[in-house]
Structures are given as structure tokens and as C-alpha cells.
Design a protein around this motif. Structure first.
Motif, PDB file in Angstrom:
ATOM      1  N   HIS A   1       1.598   8.341  -4.798  1.00 16.58           N
ATOM      2  CA  HIS A   1       3.357   8.223  -4.144  1.00 16.58           C
ATOM      3  C   HIS A   1       3.283   8.420  -2.759  1.00 16.58           C
ATOM      4  O   HIS A   1       3.768   7.586  -2.212  1.00 16.58           O
ATOM      5  CB  HIS A   1       4.130   9.157  -5.162  1.00 16.58           C
ATOM      6  CG  HIS A   1       5.604   9.037  -4.359  1.00 16.58           C
ATOM      7  ND1 HIS A   1       6.397  10.292  -4.387  1.00 16.58           N
ATOM      8  CD2 HIS A   1       6.175   8.157  -3.760  1.00 16.58           C
ATOM      9  CE1 HIS A   1       7.509   9.942  -3.847  1.00 16.58           C
ATOM     10  NE2 HIS A   1       7.583   8.670  -3.452  1.00 16.58           N
TER      11      HIS A   1
ATOM     12  N   LEU B   1       1.518   5.354  -1.018  1.00 19.36           N
ATOM     13  CA  LEU B   1       2.334   4.201  -0.978  1.00 19.36           C
ATOM     14  C   LEU B   1       3.391   4.438  -0.112  1.00 19.36           C
ATOM     15  O   LEU B   1       4.033   3.321   0.487  1.00 19.36           O
ATOM     16  CB  LEU B   1       2.535   3.871  -2.419  1.00 19.36           C
ATOM     17  CG  LEU B   1       1.741   3.300  -3.311  1.00 19.36           C
ATOM     18  CD1 LEU B   1       2.104   3.287  -4.615  1.00 19.36           C
ATOM     19  CD2 LEU B   1       1.219   2.034  -2.964  1.00 19.36           C
ATOM     20  N   SER B   2       4.221   5.483  -0.009  1.00 17.59           N
ATOM     21  CA  SER B   2       5.175   5.853   1.001  1.00 17.59           C
ATOM     22  C   SER B   2       4.789   5.569   2.365  1.00 17.59           C
ATOM     23  O   SER B   2       5.642   4.889   2.983  1.00 17.59           O
ATOM     24  CB  SER B   2       5.959   7.354   0.849  1.00 17.59           C
ATOM     25  OG  SER B   2       6.078   7.568  -0.527  1.00 17.59           O
TER      26      SER B   2
ATOM     27  N   LEU C   1       4.578   1.844   2.991  1.00 21.72           N
ATOM     28  CA  LEU C   1       5.897   1.175   2.863  1.00 21.72           C
ATOM     29  C   LEU C   1       6.680   1.362   4.096  1.00 21.72           C
ATOM     30  O   LEU C   1       7.270   0.540   4.649  1.00 21.72           O
ATOM     31  CB  LEU C   1       6.507   1.902   1.679  1.00 21.72           C
ATOM     32  CG  LEU C   1       8.050   0.965   1.483  1.00 21.72           C
ATOM     33  CD1 LEU C   1       7.901  -0.365   1.081  1.00 21.72           C
ATOM     34  CD2 LEU C   1       8.712   1.761   0.178  1.00 21.72           C
TER      35      LEU C   1
ATOM     36  N   LEU D   1      11.088   3.299  -4.421  1.00 15.40           N
ATOM     37  CA  LEU D   1       9.844   3.585  -4.740  1.00 15.40           C
ATOM     38  C   LEU D   1       9.634   4.950  -5.438  1.00 15.40           C
ATOM     39  O   LEU D   1       9.098   5.224  -6.633  1.00 15.40           O
ATOM     40  CB  LEU D   1       8.828   3.794  -3.417  1.00 15.40           C
ATOM     41  CG  LEU D   1       7.553   3.951  -3.826  1.00 15.40           C
ATOM     42  CD1 LEU D   1       6.644   3.124  -4.537  1.00 15.40           C
ATOM     43  CD2 LEU D   1       6.831   4.035  -2.253  1.00 15.40           C
TER      44      LEU D   1
ATOM     45  N   CYS E   1       4.344   0.951  -7.862  1.00 14.57           N
ATOM     46  CA  CYS E   1       4.325   0.188  -6.802  1.00 14.57           C
ATOM     47  C   CYS E   1       4.612  -1.521  -7.190  1.00 14.57           C
ATOM     48  O   CYS E   1       4.104  -2.335  -6.402  1.00 14.57           O
ATOM     49  CB  CYS E   1       3.164   0.349  -6.046  1.00 14.57           C
ATOM     50  SG  CYS E   1       1.351  -0.090  -7.111  1.00 14.57           S
TER      51      CYS E   1
ATOM     52  N   LEU F   1       1.214  -3.534   0.808  1.00 17.11           N
ATOM     53  CA  LEU F   1       0.953  -2.969  -0.254  1.00 17.11           C
ATOM     54  C   LEU F   1      -0.256  -3.469  -1.084  1.00 17.11           C
ATOM     55  O   LEU F   1      -1.104  -2.753  -1.526  1.00 17.11           O
ATOM     56  CB  LEU F   1       2.382  -3.237  -1.437  1.00 17.11           C
ATOM     57  CG  LEU F   1       3.493  -2.481  -0.936  1.00 17.11           C
ATOM     58  CD1 LEU F   1       4.747  -2.773  -1.766  1.00 17.11           C
ATOM     59  CD2 LEU F   1       3.369  -0.889  -1.089  1.00 17.11           C
TER      60      LEU F   1
ATOM     61  N   ALA G   1      -3.228  -1.829   0.066  1.00 14.87           N
ATOM     62  CA  ALA G   1      -3.325  -0.461  -0.404  1.00 14.87           C
ATOM     63  C   ALA G   1      -4.036  -0.438  -1.568  1.00 14.87           C
ATOM     64  O   ALA G   1      -4.644   0.724  -1.938  1.00 14.87           O
ATOM     65  CB  ALA G   1      -2.150   0.235  -0.071  1.00 14.87           C
ATOM     66  N   TYR G   2      -3.787  -1.473  -2.631  1.00 14.85           N
ATOM     67  CA  TYR G   2      -4.205  -1.010  -3.894  1.00 14.85           C
ATOM     68  C   TYR G   2      -5.880  -0.925  -4.011  1.00 14.85           C
ATOM     69  O   TYR G   2      -6.458  -0.106  -4.641  1.00 14.85           O
ATOM     70  CB  TYR G   2      -4.005  -2.484  -4.673  1.00 14.85           C
ATOM     71  CG  TYR G   2      -2.459  -3.038  -4.788  1.00 14.85           C
ATOM     72  CD1 TYR G   2      -1.596  -1.815  -4.736  1.00 14.85           C
ATOM     73  CD2 TYR G   2      -2.219  -4.190  -4.780  1.00 14.85           C
ATOM     74  CE1 TYR G   2      -0.244  -1.997  -4.851  1.00 14.85           C
ATOM     75  CE2 TYR G   2      -0.824  -4.590  -4.962  1.00 14.85           C
ATOM     76  CZ  TYR G   2       0.046  -3.559  -4.847  1.00 14.85           C
ATOM     77  OH  TYR G   2       1.391  -3.719  -5.140  1.00 14.85           O
TER      78      TYR G   2
ATOM     79  N   LEU H   1      -6.572   2.655  -2.856  1.00 16.16           N
ATOM     80  CA  LEU H   1      -6.022   3.760  -3.887  1.00 16.16           C
ATOM     81  C   LEU H   1      -7.289   3.659  -5.076  1.00 16.16           C
ATOM     82  O   LEU H   1      -7.441   4.754  -5.468  1.00 16.16           O
ATOM     83  CB  LEU H   1      -4.682   3.436  -4.528  1.00 16.16           C
ATOM     84  CG  LEU H   1      -3.466   3.596  -3.551  1.00 16.16           C
ATOM     85  CD1 LEU H   1      -2.222   3.037  -4.116  1.00 16.16           C
ATOM     86  CD2 LEU H   1      -3.332   5.091  -3.457  1.00 16.16           C
TER      87      LEU H   1
END
Length: 750
Positions: free
Chosen positions: A48, A51-52, A55, A108, A192, A230, A233-234, A237
């Protein structure tokens, strides 16, 4: 200075500053909603947080790019009006920057909160075709602009998921593992998942009152900035979670799962092949006992048998001749078989096994010609596959034994997509029909190119699937609009019925002016509240209470304070009527009529004058009431006159019992089933797009997604019983043909 050529103010010397305006909350973008959801595992809290931040970067990039893009569009605008529109959009977007960004961060975070609350059983999301109850949101019908926006959003989300499918799947598996679950689940449940963020962004744009052209431009920029950030970012992560020991060998685990699935599929295929091989062996035995199914193919015992290679060469030459033959009827197909049998007899002896295969393929295509599930034009197209598939059957025994054979899969796919096809009435439209052209192209390529390499069937099958996927996406969007409209109309009807019921008691004994205001105007307010908040809401009670107050005041308007009370009541009701779009002049006219009525009902000093006025007023009221009753009677008669036409199409009958076969068949119908509707000698194929259980409606659409039919359960059962509606068999064509042929031969031997 104004450019005289296009009357547009040049912008190069007047470009506004692209620096972001001062925000009331300076930390709105620098400090988004990073607070983790404490109930979630620490690993998911870290997801989280990352991802924030991603974003945040994407949102900042979006605002910079959108500002530049809007200015560039304004610079090349063709009119002052268009130019001002871009400038106004720039200003509006800058002012809404804080709230727009904050809404994305909150969406989100709420997704992570929902992740904790949701259970695995609730993972799947219902589509518009699921059997879900009506809700208030369904009443809003989709406009052309909204439809265009919806298509853009769906395309963005679909493209994003396809591009990052593997990383999304891995990320969800790891999150799923951290939640203490086992097995696989739907990756769209990821917090996400871009669908929620994109829809949130689109909703925020809707509130800005900008044109659809600019809205679509901003959606595209959103895709290139926020969604792309995004997507990048996958992988990061997944890498970090793997390094921290969260399913580090996930790829090998997935490979094992795929191998297990493949082995299961192979086992099933071997079983199906064994079963079909036994059936084929039985068929050969039946043919051995009765070799006169096609007498013209009787063998010449004294001659040596033609080899499979020789048969292939003969059929190849015959295939070239068939390519120039127009097979429009079953008689044409039988004539073709006669020519083939004569050709084979003239070339030499055909072995018993080959004769059985030739007979079998001939009977399979005889079945296709007689299949009522396909239109005649589609049967003609499929029948042109007979000779190429006969070559396949003679050269490869797996064609008749295994359902996974490429040629067999192609034939089944062609028949499946042709199930809902209707013959265009116009010859020109028939020539331009995309599906018919696609299938004819496939058949032509098979006839021209197939020699002995079955890979062409795999290639054509993949090509057909891509075509059908595009066609299906367009049809699904149209069908979705159709279903939404039906749901909206059903809910609006429910609201109108509920409001009419409550106003019937409220309006009892009121003068014409009061009944007119409540039934023609206030009913709209009540309907809107019913749709949005329901009959159990506080707002519904408040609006209904205002109607009761007006009715009570009109019944007791002789009291001294009635005019003052009316003034306060009118002020409240006028505001509500304006909120539902009621014309202010019409509303004012109704209220003025009520005010006049209330003043005229006040007691007068001259009793005789009051008596004369009352008599005149009563006479006038009686005339108005009589006129209204006559109008209502006329409307009732008119509606009653229109009923027979509807009843003639769907006669009102007693409900069928639950045990009636037609009722059971109607209840068993599932979404996606294809049916044929026949009425007045005309027939049309349609697909069951949605079942609305709360109102008992079944919605049927055409292959293009347009509404064809809407029936209740009882009407549906009666239509099936009367033969006006018949269910089409959407099973595998080749398998159905094989089963039917074997069944017919068994009955012949009995």
C-alpha cells in the motif's frame, strides 16, 4: 491581437504559467493518504505504501501533461469558442487538482480496507448479465457521450490488464498468500486494480462539467501517466516480495500447476478419444453389416485397393473442382457426393475402411444440411468443407476420434459463431456481412491451400477467434446498454406505481388544483427520492409529509393562518421541484392557482355574497371535476383499446404449473442460451442476455446486442409451449452429428 484569418487569438505571446496554483492544503499532493490499514499483514501494508507513492508520482505527471496538452490544443483551435473551452478546462482542472488527487488516494486506500473485509466467496464481481437485483443506479440510461466514455474506460482497463497480466497474477498470488489463503483467486481483486482508479477518475471528471472531447483526452493522458506508472511498479513489487521470502519460487509453482492441468486435460482427451474410438469402431461394424448406405461406392473385389496417398491425390483434384461449385442447397451437396462416388469408382477399388470413412463424412455433412440450428446460408458455407475434411479423415484417424483435432475444432467454432446469424434481407447487406465474409474467407483458404498440413486449421482457428473476440466486445457493450435500459425502465415503473399508490390516498377529496399539482409535479419528486433512497428513507418520509401538509391545508383552508402556512410550504416545494428539473414558470402557475383557491375559500362578511360565490365555485369545481373524470375515462379507454394489440402478440393466459415441461424448460434457461423466436411467419434468433429476477423479466438480444424480446417467466413458458420460442442447440456440431449418425444406424439395425 486577433488573427483575421481564423479569428483566433494567438497564444505564443500569452501562454499562461504552467506552475501549479497555490493550494489551500499544501500537503495534498506531497502527503497523500499513506496511513496503512493496520488490520492487514505488514507485507501488504508495505505494498500500500509503495503504490501510494507511485500513484502520487503518476498524478503529478498527469497534471503536468494535461496542462501542456490542453494549452497545445487551445493554440491550434479553429474558433474562439473552442479555444475558450480548452482554457476553461485548464482552469477547472487546476482548481480541482487537490480534490481529484485526494479522491484517487482515498480510492486506493479504501481498496485495501475492502481487501480485509472481503471473503473469498465474494471475490467475483457480478456483471450486467448476472442475475442480480435491481438497484437505484440502474435507472440512469446511458447517453451517447456516457457510452463513448464507457467504451474508452473499458478499453484502457482491458489493455492494461493484458499488458501486465503475468505481473498482476503473481502479485495477487503473493497478496493472497499473505492473507492466509491458499489456491488461486481473481487477480481483479487486487487493491491496485486499475478499474476502480480509472472509474474514480472518470467520476471526478464528470463533476467538472467539461466536454466529452476534453474528457476523452484527459482519460488518455491518465492512461499514459498514472496507469503506466502503476504498471511499472508491479514487477518491482513482485521482486521485493520474493526477496523477502513471499513465494520466492512462484514461477516454478505455477509451472507445476500448469503441468498438472495439462496432464488432467490430456487424461480427459485420452478418455474422450477412447470413447469416441469405441463409438467409431461400432460405426465401422454397423457399416460392415450394411455396406449399401451409399450404393455407388460398392467395391470391385477383383481390383486392388487404392492407397491413402492415391485417394488424397484424387480428392485434391476434386477439391479444386469443388472450389468453383456453388453449393446453395442440400441437393447440390448430394450431387457433389454422387460425382465423387463416380470418380472413385472409375479410379479403382476403395478399401472397406476407406469406404466407411467416406460414408461417415458424407453422413455427417448430410446432418449439417438438415441441422435447424443453422441458417441455410451458413449450412452452405460449412458444406464446402466436406472434401478438405474428408482428406483429413482419410489421412489422420485422430480427426474422427479426438475432439481436440485442429480441423474438428475449426469446424465446431465456425458452427458455434454461426448459431445466432440471421440471413440479411437485402442482398447488398448480405455481401457486406462481416461474419459471413470471414467464414467464406476461411473456407476459401482451406480449399486453396490445404494439402496435407493440418497446421492451417490451427492458424485459421486463431484468426477466427480474434475476429469473434472483437465482434463480441462490441456486442457486449451494446447488450449492456440494452440491459441497463430495461433495468432502468423496470425500476422507474416500480417507482411510479409506488408513488401513485401513496398519492391516491393523499389526493382523495382534494380540489382539482391540488390533485393536479401533486399528481403531475410532486409525483416526480417522490419518484426520484424512491429511486435514489428508497421508500424506507428519511427523505421519502419528508417529501411525503409535505404532500400531506398541502392536502391538509387545502382541506382546512378556511382557517385564518392558512395563507401564511401555504407561503412557507410553497417555498419548500418549489425548491424540490426545481431540483428534479421542473419548469419554474409551470410550477409558479400551479402554486398561484392554489393560492387563489385558498384566498377564495376564506370566510366573507357578506354572507349572501359568500353563498353566491360558494355556489358559483362549487359549480365551477363540479365542471372541472367532470372534465377531469371525462379525461381520465378517455385515457382509460385509450389504454384499454391498446391492450388487445399487445394481448394478440402475447395472449394473457393462466400461469402454467411449476411441473409443466415448458415451465421447467423456461426456468432452466441460462444466460447466453440461443433461441429462435417465430411470430407471424417471421423468425429471429436471439440470445438470453440477462435475467432480472426481482421483476421477473428475461431480456433477449440479437447477435449485435440489440434488444429483440423482453418476456416475463409465464409468457416465456407459454411461448415455449406454443412453439413460438425454441431453444437452439449450441453443442459441438461435429459431436452432435456423430452421435446422431450412430444413433440412426443403431435404430436401422434393430
Amino acid at each position: 491581437m486577433v488573427n483575421s484569418k481564423d479569428n483566433v487569438i494567438p497564444l505564443k505571446a500569452a501562454k499562461p504559467s504552467t506552475a501549479p496554483p497555490k493550494l489551500r492544503n499544501k500537503q495534498a499532493l506531497e502527503d497523500p493518504v499513506h496511513k496503512p490499514v493496520s488490520q492487514l499483514p505488514r507485507g501488504i501494508q508495505a505494498v500500500h505504501l509503495l503504490l501510494s507513492k507511485v500513484l502520487q508520482q503518476g498524478a503529478s505527471q498527469f497534471f503536468n501533461q494535461s496542462d501542456d496538452a490542453l494549452f497545445e490544443r487551445a493554440e491550434i483551435a479553429s474558433s474562439n469558442l473552442e479555444q475558450n473551452g480548452y482554457f476553461e478546462a485548464m482552469r477547472t482542472l487546476r482548481m480541482a487538482k487537490t480534490s481529484l488527487a485526494q479522491s484517487l488516494f482515498e480510492t486506493l486506500r479504501n481498496s485495501f480496507v475492502e481487501l480485509q473485509r472481503s471473503s473469498v466467496a465474494q471475490a467475483g464481481r457480478l456483471s450486467v448479465y448476472d442475475n442480480e437485483d435491481l438497484c437505484a443506479d440502474d435507472v440512469q440510461l446511458v447517453s451517447e457521450e456516457a457510452f463513448e466514455e464507457e467504451v474508452a474506460i473499458k478499453s484502457m482497463v482491458t489493455a492494461h490488464r493484458q499488458q501486465h497480466q503475468q505481473n498482476l497474477d503473481h502479485l495477487w498470488r503473493r497478496c493472497f498468500h499473505l492473507l492466509g489463503k491458499k489456491g488461486e483467486d481473481n487477480a481483479s481483486r487486487l487493491p491496485c486494480d486499475v478499474e476502480k482508479l480509472t472509474q474514480c477518475f472518470a467520476d471526478q471528471l464528470d463533476a467538472l462539467s467539461i466536454t466529452i472531447k476534453i474528457k476523452l483526452l484527459l482519460l488518455k493522458i491518465f492512461e499514459r501517466s498514472v496507469l503506466q506508472q502503476l504498471g511499472n511498479a508491479y514487477a518491482l513489487l513482485n521482486q521485493r516480495m520474493a526477496e523477502q521470502g513471499v513465494l520466492p519460487d512462484l514461477q516454478r509453482q505455477i509451472s507445476r500447476e500448469r503441468r498438472a492441468k495439462l496432464n488432467t486435460r490430456r487424461t480427459r482427451v485420452r478418455h474422450d478419444t477412447q470413447v469416441q474410438g469405441q463409438a467409431l469402431g461400432e460405426l465401422h461394424q454397423l457399416m460392415d453389416d450394411d455396406t449399401a448406405l451409399i450404393p455407388t461406392l460398392n467395391s470391385k473385389i477383383e481390383e486392388s485397393s487404392l492407397s491413402t496417398q492415391q485417394l488424397g491425390q484424387i480428392l485434391a483434384g476434386f477439391q479444386g473442382q469443388q472450389a468453383n461449385m456453388a453449393l446453395q442447397t442440400q441437393e447440390d451437396s448430394r450431387a457433389l457426393s454422387e460425382k465423387l462416388s463416380q470418380l472413385l469408382m472409375s479410379q479403382g477399388h476403395v478399401s472397406q475402411l476407406d469406404r466407411n470413412i467416406i460414408n461417415l463424412v458424407h453422413m455427417l455433412f448430410e446432418y449439417i444440411w438438415e441441422d435447424p440450428n443453422l441458417a441455410s446460408a451458413m449450412r452452405a458455407v460449412l458444406s464446402r468443407m466436406q472434401i478438405p475434411l474428408l482428406k483429413v479423415a482419410l489421412a489422420d484417424a485422430a480427426f474422427l476420434q479426438a475432439g481436440s483435432h485442429p480441423a474438428r475444432q475449426l469446424l465446431n467454432e465456425m458452427a458455434r459463431c454461426a448459431l445466432g446469424w440471421e440471413e440479411p434481407e437485402d442482398a447488398e447487406r448480405r455481401k457486406q456481412d462481416a461474419l459471413l465474409q470471414q467464414l467464406e474467407m476461411i473456407v476459401q483458404r482451406v480449399q486453396d491451400e490445404f494439402v496435407d498440413d493440418v497446421s492451417i486449421f490451427t492458424e485459421l482457428h486463431q484468426q477466427l477467434r480474434k475476429f469473434l473476440d472483437r465482434e463480441q466486445r462490441r456486442a457486449e457493450l451494446v447488450a449492456q446498454r440494452t440491459v441497463d435500459q430495461v433495468r432502468g425502465e423496470a425500476l422507474a415503473t416500480q417507482a411510479k406505481t409506488a408513488v401513485d399508490d401513496v398519492l391516491k390516498n393523499v389526493c382523495e377529496g382534494l380540489p382539482v388544483v391540488g390533485r393536479t399539482l401533486l399528481k403531475d409535479a410532486w409525483a416526480r419528486v417522490l419518484q426520484m427520492v424512491y429511486l435514489k433512497q428508497g421508500a424506507d428513507s428519511i427523505a421519502w418520509s419528508e417529501k411525503l409529509d409535505l404532500a400531506d401538509q398541502l392536502a391538509s391545508l387545502l382541506r382546512n383552508c378556511t382557517e385564518s393562518n392558512s395563507e401564511a402556512e401555504l407561503a412557507l410550504l410553497v417555498q419548500k416545494m418549489e425548491s424540490d421541484l426545481a431540483d428534479v428539473g421542473m419548469d419554474s414558470f409551470q410550477s409558479r402557475a400551479w402554486f398561484e392557482a392554489i393560492e387563489v383557491y385558498v384566498r377564495e375559500q376564506r370566510p366573507r362578511r357578506d354572507v349572501s355574497a359568500d353563498l353566491d360565490f360558494a355556489c358559483a365555485d362549487n359549480a365551477e369545481s363540479e365542471i372541472l371535476v367532470a372534465d377531469e373524470e371525462l379525461a381520465e375515462t378517455a385515457d382509460s379507454n385509450a389504454s384499454q383499446e391498446s391492450v388487445p394489440a399487445l394481448e394478440e402478440a402475447l395472449p394473457a393466459r393462466e400461469n402454467l404449473s411449476p411441473s409443466d415441461p415448458s415451465m421447467r424448460q423456461a426456468r432452466r434457461l441460462s444466460q447466453g442460451a440461443w433461441l429462435q423466436w417465430v411470430e407471424d411467419g417471421n423468425s429471429q434468433r436471439c440470445r438470453l442476455a440477462a435475467i432480472l429476477p426481482s421483476v421477473g423479466r428475461y431480456v433477449f438480444v440479437s447477435r449485435q446486442g440489440k434488444k429483440v424480446l423482453e418476456l416475463g417467466l409465464d409468457d416465456l413458458a407459454w411461448a415455449i409451449k406454443d412453439g413460438r420460442l425454441s431453444v437452439l442447440n449450441d453443442g459441438q456440431l461435429f459431436d452432435r452429428a456423430l452421435q446422431t449418425v450412430i444413433g440412426d444406424m443403431r435404430r436401422r439395425k434393430q
